[in-house]
Design a protein around this motif. Structure first.
Motif, PDB file in Angstrom:
ATOM      1  N   PHE A 138      37.998  57.338  82.820  1.00  0.00           N
ATOM      2  CA  PHE A 138      39.135  57.466  81.913  1.00  0.00           C
ATOM      3  C   PHE A 138      40.225  56.471  82.307  1.00  0.00           C
ATOM      4  CE2 PHE A 138      37.521  61.954  81.757  1.00  0.00           C
ATOM      5  CZ  PHE A 138      36.992  61.840  80.484  1.00  0.00           C
ATOM      6  N   GLN A 156      43.912  55.339  83.427  1.00  0.00           N
ATOM      7  CA  GLN A 156      44.959  55.931  84.273  1.00  0.00           C
ATOM      8  C   GLN A 156      46.310  55.693  83.597  1.00  0.00           C
ATOM      9  OE1 GLN A 156      44.159  57.693  86.907  1.00  0.00           O
ATOM     10  NE2 GLN A 156      41.973  57.215  86.531  1.00  0.00           N
ATOM     11  N   SER A 206      31.085  62.203  75.685  1.00  0.00           N
ATOM     12  CA  SER A 206      31.893  61.135  76.285  1.00  0.00           C
ATOM     13  C   SER A 206      32.820  60.494  75.248  1.00  0.00           C
ATOM     14  CB  SER A 206      30.977  60.088  76.917  1.00  0.00           C
ATOM     15  OG  SER A 206      30.150  59.509  75.913  1.00  0.00           O
ATOM     16  N   SER A 256      35.656  62.759  74.843  1.00  0.00           N
ATOM     17  CA  SER A 256      36.564  62.675  76.006  1.00  0.00           C
ATOM     18  C   SER A 256      37.420  61.420  75.934  1.00  0.00           C
ATOM     19  CB  SER A 256      35.741  62.683  77.292  1.00  0.00           C
ATOM     20  OG  SER A 256      34.989  63.868  77.380  1.00  0.00           O
ATOM     21  N   HIS A 257      36.790  60.292  75.608  1.00  0.00           N
ATOM     22  CA  HIS A 257      37.561  59.052  75.501  1.00  0.00           C
ATOM     23  C   HIS A 257      38.583  59.142  74.381  1.00  0.00           C
ATOM     24  CE1 HIS A 257      35.650  56.595  78.538  1.00  0.00           C
ATOM     25  NE2 HIS A 257      34.432  56.872  78.058  1.00  0.00           N
ATOM     26  N   GLU A 302      40.076  61.867  73.300  1.00  0.00           N
ATOM     27  CA  GLU A 302      41.186  62.715  73.744  1.00  0.00           C
ATOM     28  C   GLU A 302      42.051  61.990  74.756  1.00  0.00           C
ATOM     29  OE1 GLU A 302      43.516  65.972  73.533  1.00  0.00           O
ATOM     30  OE2 GLU A 302      41.696  65.589  72.355  1.00  0.00           O
ATOM     31  N   ASN A 303      41.424  61.240  75.673  1.00  0.00           N
ATOM     32  CA  ASN A 303      42.173  60.481  76.679  1.00  0.00           C
ATOM     33  C   ASN A 303      43.037  59.419  76.029  1.00  0.00           C
ATOM     34  OD1 ASN A 303      41.791  57.781  78.690  1.00  0.00           O
ATOM     35  ND2 ASN A 303      42.659  59.626  79.624  1.00  0.00           N
ATOM     36  N   HIS A 304      42.460  58.752  75.022  1.00  0.00           N
ATOM     37  CA  HIS A 304      43.235  57.690  74.378  1.00  0.00           C
ATOM     38  C   HIS A 304      44.412  58.263  73.588  1.00  0.00           C
ATOM     39  CE1 HIS A 304      44.087  53.772  72.670  1.00  0.00           C
ATOM     40  NE2 HIS A 304      44.163  54.375  71.456  1.00  0.00           N
ATOM     41  N   ASN A 322      46.221  60.676  74.551  1.00  0.00           N
ATOM     42  CA  ASN A 322      47.279  60.832  75.567  1.00  0.00           C
ATOM     43  C   ASN A 322      47.899  59.473  75.890  1.00  0.00           C
ATOM     44  OD1 ASN A 322      46.751  63.566  75.684  1.00  0.00           O
ATOM     45  ND2 ASN A 322      45.217  63.332  77.299  1.00  0.00           N
ATOM     46  N   VAL A 323      47.043  58.449  76.015  1.00  0.00           N
ATOM     47  CA  VAL A 323      47.556  57.112  76.331  1.00  0.00           C
ATOM     48  C   VAL A 323      48.461  56.619  75.208  1.00  0.00           C
ATOM     49  CG1 VAL A 323      46.890  54.697  76.655  1.00  0.00           C
ATOM     50  CG2 VAL A 323      45.624  56.519  77.809  1.00  0.00           C
TER      51      VAL A 323
END
Length: 1471
Positions: free
Chosen positions: A621, A623, A673, A676-677, A679-681, A683-684
């Motif tokens: 993910f 950072q 995956s 997940s990416h 959802e992570n993006h 946040n970014v």
């Protein structure tokens, strides 16, 4: 008084005035003559006047007889119609007592029509004649509107109570409302209602011996018809054997009583029907009531006739019993809750339940509906009482039992379905464990091979090459082993039937892994040494990886046995350092096999069970570091400008870092995956958007900057803005790409899952011989193709999305291409499986069609063989005509020849039938067999192409076979990919058996044909032999000269034919043929002897012809005498003619003497014939002559005996006739005495004189009984002779029946004389008593009234002088009035006695007149009798005079008391 009594009064009155009747006749004239139309009141007026002028009685004897019959019929009709009307008026609570009176006002008539029609009619409420006429007219008009024909019936006829027209009106109503609605099977359109009712009666009584219905009068007299009709519909209520022996009255009473029990009103009484000619209308009315009460088959509808009730009831009971037993049996079956643990057996049990639900329940529901329909037809008979419905046989009872079955089925399905789903889930888990175990074993083999290679290198001093690869294999096996432990625990908890075997297999894998690790440790420790810390770390890591799943999740009972062996005993410290790194780098993210058809490596983990994404694949993910806040720099010893410069530099660094991460961000390789990416993006991107506040703060700080640093700060700030704008745009683009990628991957994943499930379904489908339903297989294939057609659009749309994304240069190109390739591969694999399914359907269809056709052929040949055996089997007793027809017939042979092509076709098809039994895992292979691939199949272990010839090594698994490819590789391959090619030994053997069966049938027909021909030839030969044996001299004499030799040549020809036809026959042996040849030779000799005998007998025929002519001449004379005798016997004597009787006796004496002379002539001829019999005893003409003579002698004896008996009968009849005439004279004497006109006078002495005379006659009658005893004795003798004539000679005595009837009539008349005397004595005794009581009370009252009248006259003559005297006199008068009132009871008593006397006298006179009329009709006496004054009228008039005097006295006394009271008041006032 009734019309009958009125008729009698008219007939007894010779001087009556018929003026009233004249008017009546004019009113009631009828178009057709009624039974009483010849009576006086129906005669024209001039005819009646003529009779009066002639001075004679209006009624002659014939008219009186007609009157009596008509009156009796009217009485019966009146009673019948009254009961019929009351039967209907009962519904409106009305009742008719007198038919003629109670219909006069029209109210009851209107009520009757309302009940019969259901309509409401108007009516007048008044009681005047006008209202009555109006009400009757309303009823008549209503009948006319209903097209009821009324002939000359007017409203005043009914209002005046005209008997005949009232009866005619009611009969018309009965015809219209009850009889006209009768419909019978077999009726014609031109039949009247009466004829239809007669036809119904004939149909109902058909088959009853001795019972025929030809009319509605005389046929019903004995009551048998009524009983037969009731017995037809209710045989339980009538015993026809008892009816056959009962009297008429008993039969009628029993029939009416039983009919009343079943709801038929008793319209008739037995005495109404047991008459010489019962009233037709009354009988029709009652029979139509029976018709209405009994069940009938609806016209044009379904129904059960009376003949079929018992049959249908038995059928209904059998159907109910069978259905209820079937239901109860299956309720018990459905209540069973003990299920097998084997999923195959449980699935079979569930399929059996579904099959039962689909195939057995609908027919039973149809059967239940049939029972309901049959019950509906039987219900009318149950309600009628013909059938007694037993408990539990009602359709509602069946519905209750059916409901129990349905509930039991639902509960069973409710219990079965979860169990099936549970075991299917366990089966899938077990299948996965077995599959992964095979994969694990393959990897361990590869690891051992690599380890052996490195071991050899170590011995040769060469560097290791496979250390990292072996470590990867071991770690992949460890991951599979962890999943195995979880799955095995689930199987143990679920009590899976193969759980113990799988536990052992997993344990074995664990031991092999541990052994492989020990070997690796031993080999690689020789090459390099690890530090102590590295060794401990390696051992702890390995131990944890092996035991982490086992020790925590395995069932306690299993854990204890496996723990020791799971923990490795590493003692060596020399493990290569590269092992751990190699194992880590080779860690695979999947627990599924490395290759699944249609799935690229790396995509399979998403479709496996039991895995977790975080533990199977590492996701990298982005950072997210938050930028420094300006406030965090304030603590440092920096100036404001330095802080601003440092703050803006940090912001630039943050933007660069985020840009770098976005440029190198990953997209994910599977759905988890990617999610997940994404959802992570998010946040970014949220952090990037929040960065804008820091940018604004930096812009604000620009104002604080001074000249030296401001330019630098402005450049950095400008670069920051540009970099941020680029970062924000990149983030947005990447978010958009992730959204589109997620949408594509999620849809592709769903389609791949569906394809995978469909693959498993197709692979697991049962194509073995167990699944016999071709229709279901075709439906499965059609459903599969429909689903694929529907799914194809979805897959195309997903592929189009992939193409579009690739055209747009989507950053996650590799992932998209991988999913597109996976979908394409799996779709191609599914299509290949569809081709396999089509191939299997064709082969299955051919397989089952062949065996069905083969079975049909076998059954056909077997049946044909049986038919040939039954039809063509023959022996010597078989009919020659039948055998000749069969020999000419060749139908079976033609059928066999035509069927040869069918047998050949089966033989050819047998070589093309595939094998299906190897597809059944229950039929394990003993040896390997060849199979053929019907599609391509690629796997790591094996590659097979379409049409490859492979070898099936093991078929124990239903869905997969252990197959050896042409290259020698061995693997588990889906069985759907292969077909087991011909030949099918069972099919070939079956076809061979049919061929052999066909040859056997053909041989059987040939043998039967030969046997039949031989039997036919034998029959012809035997017939010739029998014909010769049956020949005699007489038959030979009738033949022409050349025919004798023809007989012998025919015999020889038949023998030669038989010898030829019986050569291959199984029926005749050599000894049989030899015996027949001997019999033929014997016949030839016998025929030669017959020819010699014929010549000898011709000489004896001349003598025979002479004697036979004499015998026949005597027979003709005897027949002439017999004809005369029979004609005399069958000609009845003249009645009451003694001269005729004596003349007949004389004639018969002459005939007897002639018979005696003929008997003497017969004796002479008999002696001649006996001499001829002794001389030519062997002559063939002797039996004929002897027979002729015997017949003539027998006839002579018979006719002579009959003549003697007839003479005796004539003499006996002569005596009976004499006694009858004497008895008749005696009866007439006393009937005349009893008919003498002596009126009863109201005098005691006169009554006593009459009684004395009657007693004297009674004693004389008793003394004359001997005359009738003598007549009875002679009748007994005559009856004995008559019976003898009928019994011996079958000749009925026509005279005896008449004499017997005449004697019975005389006896009856004699008894009537006796009864009349007794009745008159009894009546006179009662009249005398009534007269005595009347006279006593009358004289007492007469004397008292005279006394009171005298006293009253005296009182009135002596006028009182003063008030006191008047008061005394008034008191006396009041006392006298009290006494008069007390005499009222005496007056009533006197009136009662006078009425009793009057009624008794009138009854006596009526009885006398009735008897006199009967005697006159019997004797046909022309005596005209005068009418005498009745003493009853005198006594009544005498009493009325007495009552008038009494009433006058009361009135006088009352008036006098009133006058005296007024006078007393006046005197008292004057005084």
């Amino acid at each position: 008084m009734s019309s009958g009594n009125a008729s009698y009064r008219c007939s007894m009155s010779s001087s009556a005035d018929f003026s009233d009747e004249d008017d009546f006749s004019q009113k009631s004239g009828s178009a057709s003559p009624a039974p009483g139309d010849t009576l006086p009141w129906n005669l024209p007026k001039h005819e009646r006047s003529k009779r009066k002028i002639q001075g004679g009685s209006v009624l002659d004897p014939a008219e009186r007889a007609v009157l009596r019959i008509a009156d009796e019929r009217d009485k019966v009709q009146k009673k019948t119609f009254t009961k019929w009307i009351n039967q209907h008026l009962m519904k409106v609570r009305k009742h008719v007592n007198d038919l003629y009176e109670d219909l006069r006002d029209g109210h009851n008539l209107i009520s009757l029509l309302e009940v019969l029609s259901g309509d409401t009619l108007p009516r007048e409420k008044g009681r005047m004649r006008f209202h009555r006429l109006q009400n009757v007219q309303i009823a008549l008009d209503y009948l006319k509107r209903r097209q009821v024909k009324l002939v000359n019936i007017r409203n005043d006829d009914i209002t005046d109570g005209n008997p005949k027209l009232t009866l005619g009106l009611i009969w018309t109503i009965i015809l219209h409302f009850q009889i006209s609605d009768i419909h019978v099977t077999g009726e014609s359109e031109d039949m009247s209602a009466k004829e239809r009712l007669l036809l119904w009666t004939q149909q109902a009584t058909e088959g009853y011996a001795g019972i025929r219905c030809e009319n509605f009068t005389t046929c019903w007299r004995d009551g048998k018809l009524f009983n037969a009709i009731i017995h037809k519909y209710r045989p339980d209520l009538i015993d026809m054997n008892t009816v056959a022996v009962q009297s008429n009255l008993a039969n009628l009473e029993h029939a009416f009583y039983v009919a009343e029990k079943i709801g038929v009103i008793r319209l008739l009484d037995p005495e109404d029907v047991d008459v010489s000619s019962p009233d037709e209308k009354s009988v029709i009315t009652y029979v139509s009531s029976l018709y209405d009460a009994f069940p009938k088959v609806p016209e044009g509808g379904e129904g059960i006739s009376a003949n079929d009730v018992e049959v249908k009831w038995i059928e209904y009971q059998n159907m109910v019993n069978y259905l209820i037993q079937w239901i109860r049996h299956h309720v018990i079956t459905m209540s069973e809750r003990t299920f097998p643990n084997n999923p195959v057996e449980l699935k079979a049990l569930y399929n059996q339940y579904l099959l039962f639900k689909e195939t057995e329940i609908p027919p039973k529901e149809a059967e239940k509906s049939k029972i309901k329909r049959l019950y509906k037809l039987l219900e009318i008979w149950i309600e009628f009482g013909r059938i007694k419905l037993l408990q539990g046989y009602h359709p509602n009872d069946i519905e209750k039992e059916w409901g129990k079955l349905i509930i039991a089925m639902l509960e069973r399905e409710k219990a079965l379905r979860p169990e099936v789903e549970r075991l299917e889930m366990l089966q899938q888990i077990a299948t996965r464990v077995q599959r992964d175990s095979v994969l694990c074993e393959d990897k361990l083999i590869l690891a051992r091979n690599a380890l052996q290679s490195d071991s050899k290198r170590l011995e040769s001093g060469v560097q290791f090459q496979n250390e990292a690869e072996i470590a990867g294999y071991i770690l992949e096996c460890e991951n599979l082993l962890r999943q195995h432990v979880i799955d095995v625990q689930i199987l143990i908890d679920g009590k899976y039937y193969q759980a113990d075997q799988l536990v052992q297999r997993v344990a074995k894998l664990r031991d092999e892994i541990m052994a492989l690790r020990n070997e690796c440790s031993s080999v690689y420790s020789k090459g390099r040494m690890l530090t102590t810390e590295q060794t401990k770390l390696m051992i702890s890591g390995i131990t944890h990886s092996l035991n982490s799943g086992f020790s925590q999740t395995l069932h306690p009972s299993l854990n204890s046995g496996l723990t020791q062996s799971l923990t490795p005993s590493f003692t060596s410290s020399s493990v290569t350092s590269g092992l751990s790194s190699g194992m880590t780098s080779r860690l695979t993210p999947s627990v599924t096999p490395a290759y699944t058809p249609g799935f690229p490596s790396g995509l399979a983990p998403n479709f496996s069970l039991g895995g977790e994404p975080n533990s199977l694949q590492t996701v990298k993910f982005m950072q997210i570091r938050k930028p420094l806040l300006k406030s965090s720099l304030l603590d440092q010893n920096l100036t404001e400008e330095e802080i601003n410069m440092k703050f803006v530099q940090d912001l630039l660094n943050w933007v660069d870092e985020m840009q770098e991460q976005l440029d190198h961000a990953e997209w994910g390789s599977d759905l988890p995956s990617v999610e997940s990416h994404l959802e992570n993006h998010k946040n970014v991107h949220r952090a990037i958007e929040e960065f804008e506040s820091s940018l604004k703060e930096a812009k604000i700080s620009e104002i604080q900057m001074t000249a030296p640093l401001k330019l630098t700060y402005t450049d950095k700030l400008h670069r920051l803005e540009n970099q941020y704008a680029k970062l924000l745009n990149t983030s947005r683009n990447q978010e958009c790409h992730l959204d589109t990628l997620h949408n594509f991957v999620s849809r592709a994943t769903n389609e791949l899952i569906w394809l995978n499930e469909k693959e498993e379904e197709e692979v697991a489908y049962d194509w073995s011989e167990r699944n016999t339903s071709i229709a279901r297989k075709r439906e499965y294939h059609a459903e599969l193709m429909r689903e694929l057609d529907q799914k194809e659009e979805n897959i195309k749309s997903v592929q189009e999305i992939a193409e579009q994304l690739l055209l747009e240069n989507h950053p996650a190109r590799l992932t998209i291409e991988a999913y597109r390739a996976a979908m394409q591969t799996q779709w191609s694999w599914i299509l290949q499986l569809c081709q396999c399914v089509e191939q299997h359907i064709k082969e299955n269809t051919a397989y089952f069609e062949f065996f069905n056709d083969a079975k049909e052929a076998s059954d056909y040949l077997r049946n044909l063989k049986d038919a040939i055996q039954r039809k063509y089997s023959c022996d010597r007793s078989s009919s020659i005509h039948k055998l000749e027809d069969l020999v000419q017939e060749s139908m079976e042979k033609e059928e066999l020849l035509q069927y040869k092509s069918s047998v050949a076709g089966l033989m050819g098809r047998a070589n093309t039938i595939v094998q299906l039994k190897p597809r059944n895992p229950d039929s394990l292979l003993k040896t390997s067999i060849p199979i053929k691939a019907i599609c391509d199949y690629r796997q790591i272990e094996i590659t097979i192409y379409k049409d490859d010839e492979c070898v099936l090594a093991n078929n124990s698994h239903r869905a997969k076979w252990k197959v050896i490819s042409p290259t020698g590789n061995e693997a588990m391959v889906p069985s759907v990919c292969f077909t087991v090619p011909p030949p099918n030994k069972e099919a070939v053997d079956f076809a061979n058996r049919i061929e052999q069966q066909y040859q056997n049938v053909l041989t059987l027909w040939h043998e039967s044909h030969i046997n039949m021909k031989s039997v036919v030839s034998w029959h012809y030969l035997v017939n010739e032999i029998d014909r010769i044996r049956a020949s005699n001299v007489a038959s030979i004499k009738t033949m022409l000269p050349g025919e004798h030799q023809q007989v012998l040549s025919n015999l020889q020809s038949r023998l030669e034919d038989f010898l030829e036809d019986s050569q291959e026959s199984q029926i005749f042996s050599g000894s049989d043929i030899t015996q027949l040849e001997k019999e033929v030779n014997v016949c030839k000799k016998y025929y030669q002897e017959l020819l010699k005998s014929a010549e000898r007998e011709e000489q004896e025929e001349s003598v025979y012809n002479l004697y036979i002519s004499e015998v026949r001449n005597i027979r003709l004379r005897l027949e002439s005498c017999e004809d005369r005798l029979i004609r005399q016997i069958r000609t009845p004597l003249e009645r009451d003619d003694l001269h005729e009787s004596m003349f007949r006796i004389t004639e018969q004496e002459k005939l007897k003497k002639e018979l005696e002379r003929l008997k003497d002539d017969l004796g002479i001829v008999t002696n001649k014939c006996e001499e001829f019999f002794s001389q030519a005893a062997d002559s063939p003409s002797v039996p004929t002559l002897r027979s002729e003579l015997s017949v003539v002698i027998q006839n002579m004896n018979h006719i002579h005996s009959m003549s003697c008996t007839y003479i005796e009968k004539l003499k006996t009849v002569n005596l009976v006739l004499k006694n009858t005439q004497a008895a008749e004279a005696l009866v007439k004497l006393y009937e005349t005495k009893l008919c003498e006109e002596e009126a009863v006078i109201a005098d005691k002495n006169n009554i006593e004189n009459l009684m004395s005379t009657l007693k004297q006659w009674r004693s004389e009658v008793d003394e004359k009984r001997d005359v009738f005893h003598a007549l009875e004795d002679e009748l007994q003798k005559a009856k004995a002779i008559s019976d003898e004539m009928f019994k011996t000679y079958k000749e009925r005595d026509l005279d005896f029946d008449w004499h017997k009837e005449k004697a019975d009539q005389l006896v009856e008349r004699w008894q009537n004389v006796h009864v009349q005397i007794d009745n008159r004595l009894r009546d006179l005794e009662g009249i005398g008593k009534s007269l005595k009581y009347y006279r006593d009370t009358y004289h007492h009252l007469d004397d008292w009234i005279q006394q009171v009248e005298t006293t009253q006259r005296k009182i009135q003559e002596n006028q009182p002088e003063n008030s006191k005297t008047l008061a005394t006199q008034l008191n006396q008068q009041k006392m006298l009035v009290s006494e008069i009132e007390m005499k009222q009871s005496k007056m009533d008593e006197c009136q009662k006695y006078s009425e009793q006397y009057s009624a008794a006298v009138k009854d006596y006179e009526l009885q006398t007149m009735t008897y006199r009329a009967m005697v006159d009709s019997q004797q046909k006496s022309p005596v005209k009798r005068r009418r005498m004054q009745s003493s009853a009228d005198l006594v009544v008039q005498e009493f009325m005079d007495l009552r008038t005097r009494y009433t006058a006295l009361v009135t006088l006394m009352t008036q006098y008391i009133k006058f005296a009271g007024d006078s007393l008041k006046r005197l008292e006032e004057e005084e």
